[in-house]
Design a protein around this motif. Structure first.
Motif: not given
Length: 773
Positions: A121, A115-116, A119, A666, A171, A662, A658, A227
């Motif tokens: 998803l 997941d990292r 980015r 971000n 995430s 994200n 998810h 997070d």
């Protein structure tokens, strides 16, 4: 197997092991345990990155376009023998995955690593994502040594077994070099991409009693890449809860404990300099009414608790609102109208009294008591769907551009009444909302030519939503876009006139959202099959996605989509023309709206969850030029058969939640969920035992911690799952909106002095330091 091998660049090792595209088609055999593969295409070479750590084999294969990941099960064999073939294992990569420091890597920790890298998803690794991960040392490259704090952080606590809702995948952004988040002020911190600012607000009379006089704030505040969702639960609430449980007179919902939690905050940075509105959130406590479990969560101070007031100005037959039969009298059933249409639409009302019908329909469905009930149930905002014909008039005899059959149907919309005629009822909505203490957010629910072929645009155009005419086939702005921008200008003028009650405006509802994500590939395949029957040239959505040669071979496209899903191959190449056209449309709409609206009043841009990742990289709307821009998305699933188990229903939204998380963490933009519903879990009658109240509460909980809030569709409908506000009874469930919308723990500050708190010797609570990722 331990991870004491010298750190080396694993990508370099992969180059040594690389084969041609025809070799390694399925990757090298991976004896041992489960193998996880990240697959994508790049140039013509295949790179196999093999990491063997603690008995878990991870295969990373690199190609050119996009890819997917999936578990590949291999028969167990000699692990030591395989280890001998990959002697160079990067210890840095191990540390990146071994988040809990137990010298082992679990599937969950591998998923975290994936997941990292991924980015946006979308379930695949793009070249940019792969290169970013490589650049920042995610595959084991050495990173500059940074002096570590003398204090050793305590291990993160595990979530309590009863805290079921906290199951979202973590995430994080592509990891920053260690020490990157070193700013000492909020302003400076938020200018560093990927860093967030955490702080404790004062005064806090309970903080000293619960945390001790000499609490080390530096361990849980400052500039970090943490997070925030995990921060509120694992680092703030959970240690407090554990300490509280040591005292028989204390419960995790004690107002004193909750007050301490609510004094911890964080802010997320904006990409553009000069924006005075960082995205700020407060840690809070949510209590699951069905289980009594308490969970720490972030949410905005005055989160959006919204209702859609749909089906009025843009009637939708399926809602079956009062007066529907009189409105559609004489209109043939969908199957007898135009080829493949799915619902009767108001664009097919040709009767001479169509204006009178609409007036009676609006009178019957816009009531003061509706807004008073919304307020009583704890809602604070109403989303108002409007159509272009409610806002602007076209010259006599003119319609939006499109094929002759569609133009003839659109003409019926304009003949109902002039745009000024609708203002009577639009003003009623604003007046009733103002009287009830609610805000209103108008949205352009129907654009000239249609942004999709769905009945929600006022005119069902055929068997697939891919039939629409807002954008030309080349994506360049045409006359319909110009008309839509005019309608946005009128909507903004209305909002500016009623700025005492108008929250802001949403520029467009539900643009056609075909996406190649594996979760939505079946929907795209069905659109292609429908377009094959009526003519591919009629489906603008596919013209914006594929080139002419691809559209000439639709059966090949369908086969490639099926192979991509079943065999985990790359999907056929596609264009992003639809989103580039949408971005240009939004830019023009923002300019037209800002002529009337202040720079700080929100303008909301909507798109579907799979496209949020694209907007993260391509929005580029800045505060100095565009003002306060907020994004919105919609959460819907239409499973066949219905999802009747509560846990399965929650899982249906897992992937989109998810994506939402994200984007929130971000993107640099705030976001809301401007539509969601309780549909597709039963028929809503007395025999329907699905727990709609628990499901509604769970959704609100997740939307609140990952966005500004949400707005349920719809206020009312004949069908309980589509109108659970007017009638709170859905199936056997009573949806307790008043409780769901209330702050989780309500109390008065005067109560604090008499609360039971931990003994003094236990009050210096060892708050957990979040691991910097």
């Amino acid at each position: 197997m331990d991870a004491t091998h010298a750190a080396i660049p694993l990508v370099g090792y992969a180059k040594e092991q690389a084969g041609t595209p025809h070799q390694n088609n399925r990757g090298v055999p991976c004896p041992g345990t489960t193998a996880y593969a990240i697959s994508r295409f790049r140039c013509s070479a295949t790179m196999a990155v093999l990491i063997l750590i603690a008995g878990v084999t991870i295969a990373v294969r690199r190609y050119t376009i996009v890819g997917v990941w999936a578990p590949l099960i291999w028969n167990p064999s000699d692990l030591q023998g395989f280890a001998a073939s990959v002697p160079k294992i990067g210890s840095d990569a191990f540390r990146q995955m071994d988040r809990d420091g137990d010298q082992g890597v679990t599937k969950k920790e591998f998923d975290f690593l994936f997941d990292r890298i991924d980015r946006n998803l979308d379930g695949s690794i793009s070249s940019q994502e792969f290169d970013d991960a490589e650049k920042h040392g995610l595959f084991g490259q050495a990173t500059p040594a940074v002096k570590q704090p003398a204090e050793t952080p305590l291990p993160l606590p595990q979530l309590p077994a009863h805290a079921g809702p906290v199951t979202l995948p973590v995430s994080m952004p592509v990891p920053l070099p260690r020490g990157a988040c070193t700013a000492t002020s909020e302003t400076a911190c938020l200018r560093i991409d990927g860093c967030r600012w955490f702080w404790l607000s004062t005064p806090c009379s309970n903080c000293e009693r619960w945390l001790g006089k000499h609490m080390d704030q530096g361990r849980v505040t400052g500039c970090h890449g943490w997070d925030p969702v995990r921060y509120c639960h694992e680092s703030i609430f959970e240690p407090l809860r554990q300490t509280c449980l040591q005292n028989s007179a204390c419960t995790p919902s004690d107002p004193g404990l909750v007050d301490v939690v609510r004094h911890f905050h964080f802010s997320v940075g904006r990409r553009d300099v000069g924006n005075p509105h960082p995205i700020r959130r407060t840690c809070d406590v949510w209590v699951d009414s069905s289980t009594g479990a308490s969970v720490g969560q972030p949410r905005t101070q005055n989160w959006l608790r919204g209702v859609n007031y749909g089906g009025r100005f843009v009637p939708e037959e399926f809602l079956e609102l009062p007066g529907k039969d009189a409105l559609y009298a004489g209109v043939a059933a969908a199957s007898n109208n135009f080829q493949g249409t799915r619902a009767r639409s108001i664009c097919d009302i040709t009767a001479l009294d169509n204006g009178d019908r609409m007036a009676r329909y609006l009178n019957e469905n816009i009531k003061d008591e509706h807004f008073r009930k919304m307020k009583e149930l704890g809602f604070n905002i109403v989303r108002l769907p409007l159509a272009y014909w409610n806002l602007i008039d076209l010259p006599a005899g003119e319609t939006p551009d499109g094929p002759p059959t569609a133009k003839a149907r659109w003409a019926n919309l304009q003949r109902m009444m002039p745009a000024r005629g609708y203002m009577k009822w639009i003003n009623m909505v604003f007046d009733f909302a103002s009287s009830a203490g609610l805000q209103v957010m108008p949205d352009l629910h129907s654009a000239p030519g249609g942004q999709s072929g769905n009945e929600c645009t006022g005119c069902d155009l055929g068997p697939t939503d891919a039939i629409f005419h807002l954008f030309p086939a080349d994506g360049q702005p045409g006359r319909n876009v110009q008309l839509a921008v005019q309608a946005i200008g009128k909507m903004a003028e209305l909002c500016a006139t009623r700025k005492d009650v108008c929250f802001g405006i949403e520029l467009l509802n539900e643009p056609y959202g075909a996406h190649l994500d594996i979760e939505y590939m079946d929907d795209l395949r069905k659109d292609i099959e429908s377009c094959m029957k009526i003519g591919m040239h009629k489906c603008r959505g596919l013209q914006l996605l594929y080139n002419e040669r691809q559209l000439q071979e639709p059966k090949s496209l369908i086969q490639q989509l099926q192979d991509a899903k079943q065999l985990q191959r790359a999907p056929p190449p596609h264009k992003n023309t639809s989103r580039e056209a949408l971005r240009n449309f939004y830019a023009q709409g923002i300019q037209a709206a800002r002529f009337h609206m202040g720079h700080d009043q929100p303008i909301v841009l909507m798109d579907w969850p799979p496209w949020l990742g694209w907007w993260m990289d391509n929005a580029k709307f800045t505060y100095p030029k565009h003002g306060n821009i907020i994004f919105a998305t919609h959460f819907y699933k239409f499973p066949h058969p219905w999802t009747k188990a509560l846990q399965s229903a929650k899982h249906d939204f897992h992937r989109d939640l998810h994506r939402l998380k994200n984007f929130f963490l971000n993107s640099g933009y705030d976001i809301m969920v401007s539509e969601w519903a309780l549909n597709s879990h039963g028929n809503g009658d007395g025999g329907d035992s699905f727990d709609y109240n628990a499901y509604a509460e769970w959704n609100i909980y997740n939307f609140n911690q990952l966005s500004m809030g949400s707005m349920i569709w719809n206020y009312d409908s004949r069908w309980g799952a589509w109108g659970a506000i007017a009638s709170q009874k859905v199936g056997q469930s009573f949806v307790n909106w008043r409780k769901i919308n209330a702050p989780s723990i309500q109390h008065s500050a005067k109560q604090f002095d008499n609360l039971a708190v931990p003994d003094q010797q236990n009050s210096a609570l060892p708050l957990v330091q979040v691991k910097q990722q």
